[in-house]
Design an enzyme around this catalytic site. Structure first.
Site, PDB file in Angstrom:
ATOM      1  N   HIS A   1     -14.893  18.461   7.883  1.00 25.48           N
ATOM      2  CA  HIS A   1     -15.673  18.270   9.112  1.00 25.48           C
ATOM      3  C   HIS A   1     -15.843  19.611   9.842  1.00 25.48           C
ATOM      4  O   HIS A   1     -16.958  19.967  10.236  1.00 25.48           O
ATOM      5  CB  HIS A   1     -14.962  17.244  10.002  1.00 25.48           C
ATOM      6  CG  HIS A   1     -15.657  16.981  11.301  1.00 25.48           C
ATOM      7  ND1 HIS A   1     -16.181  15.747  11.638  1.00 25.48           N
ATOM      8  CD2 HIS A   1     -15.922  17.789  12.368  1.00 25.48           C
ATOM      9  CE1 HIS A   1     -16.738  15.834  12.837  1.00 25.48           C
ATOM     10  NE2 HIS A   1     -16.585  17.061  13.305  1.00 25.48           N
ATOM     11  N   GLU A   2     -14.722  20.335  10.010  1.00 24.79           N
ATOM     12  CA  GLU A   2     -14.802  21.597  10.773  1.00 24.79           C
ATOM     13  C   GLU A   2     -15.618  22.650  10.036  1.00 24.79           C
ATOM     14  O   GLU A   2     -16.414  23.365  10.653  1.00 24.79           O
ATOM     15  CB  GLU A   2     -13.397  22.133  11.069  1.00 24.79           C
ATOM     16  CG  GLU A   2     -12.558  21.263  11.994  1.00 24.79           C
ATOM     17  CD  GLU A   2     -13.294  20.781  13.229  1.00 24.79           C
ATOM     18  OE1 GLU A   2     -14.202  21.479  13.711  1.00 24.79           O
ATOM     19  OE2 GLU A   2     -12.979  19.684  13.705  1.00 24.79           O
TER      20      GLU A   2
ATOM     21  N   HIS B   1     -19.313  22.428  10.376  1.00 25.68           N
ATOM     22  CA  HIS B   1     -19.867  23.002  11.609  1.00 25.68           C
ATOM     23  C   HIS B   1     -20.313  24.454  11.392  1.00 25.68           C
ATOM     24  O   HIS B   1     -21.244  24.927  12.043  1.00 25.68           O
ATOM     25  CB  HIS B   1     -18.819  22.974  12.733  1.00 25.68           C
ATOM     26  CG  HIS B   1     -18.718  21.659  13.446  1.00 25.68           C
ATOM     27  ND1 HIS B   1     -19.769  21.110  14.139  1.00 25.68           N
ATOM     28  CD2 HIS B   1     -17.687  20.805  13.612  1.00 25.68           C
ATOM     29  CE1 HIS B   1     -19.384  19.964  14.689  1.00 25.68           C
ATOM     30  NE2 HIS B   1     -18.126  19.748  14.381  1.00 25.68           N
TER      31      HIS B   1
ATOM     32  N   CYS C   1     -16.804  13.343  16.861  1.00 26.12           N
ATOM     33  CA  CYS C   1     -17.052  14.782  16.999  1.00 26.12           C
ATOM     34  C   CYS C   1     -17.273  15.093  18.470  1.00 26.12           C
ATOM     35  O   CYS C   1     -18.014  14.379  19.156  1.00 26.12           O
ATOM     36  CB  CYS C   1     -18.279  15.172  16.181  1.00 26.12           C
ATOM     37  SG  CYS C   1     -18.681  16.925  16.289  1.00 26.12           S
TER      38      CYS C   1
HETATM   39 NI    NI Z   1     -17.097  18.065  15.087  1.00 25.86          NI
END
Ligand code: NI
Length: 189
Positions: free
Chosen positions: A144-145, A148, A102
């Site tokens: 993953h995105e 966030h 990341c």
């Molecule tokens: Ni990330």
């Protein structure tokens, strides 16, 4: 366009939910996307979420390519995609652990369980809906995105804290079939 400073783990902007975007077609959104892409490319990323450049809105850019996206199922790969206000629907309980990096957790890699199959929806910069099914690496990048946008970094998803390692030691943890050189330029998200 500008390369923006990337927020690192511990900054509050990465730990709180981001706000929806009212108008994806607003020029300010396109300008923000241009900065996200320039910052992502400069840092060697395969994805980036707006909070990573200190903009707490629900906007992500990602792509899934390279060896990890290659496979018999074309839903494992995707071209660069801008997604406003994304939503994920998990399809099936199956999960898989694999390595992630990341841009906000520099220098480290972790083995993270992710769902293998999902559908995502959101809006493009033209305001039109985008809906896709994703599997494998493509599904991993999207999870993953989108994490966030909810204030979640990948270490919080890990089952084994011992699988958080320095990138420089990653070569010791790769499958024997994969050479360290193959993974040297493995992108981060
Ligand atoms: Ni990330």
């Amino acid at each position: 366009m500008a390369i923006r400073k990337i927020a690192r783990m511990g900054h509050p902007v990465l730990a709180r939910p981001a706000s929806p975007i009212a108008d994806p077609t607003a020029p300010a959104v396109a300008a923000l996307v241009a900065d996200m892409i320039e910052t992502m490319e400069d840092a060697g990323g395969t994805g980036i979420a707006a909070p990573q450049i200190h903009e707490p809105v629900r906007l992500v850019v990602f792509e899934a390519g390279g060896p990890r996206a290659a496979g018999p199922d074309p839903r494992g790969a995707c071209p660069r995609t801008v997604l406003v206000n994304p939503e994920i629907e998990i399809l099936g309980e199956a999960m898989e652990e694999d390595w992630e990096g990341c841009l906000s957790v520099p220098g480290l890699r972790g083995r993270v369980p992710r769902y293998l199959h999902l559908r995502y929806r959101g809006l493009g910069l033209d305001g039109r809906p985008i809906e896709r099914e994703a599997v494998g690496f493509h599904a991993r990048v999207v999870q993953h995105e989108c994490d966030h946008l909810d204030g979640v970094l990948y270490p919080a998803r890990m089952r084994d804290p011992g699988a958080l390692i320095f990138e420089s030691e990653w070569k010791h943890h790769l499958p024997q079939a994969a050479s360290a050189r193959d993974h040297k330029k493995e992108p981060q998200t």
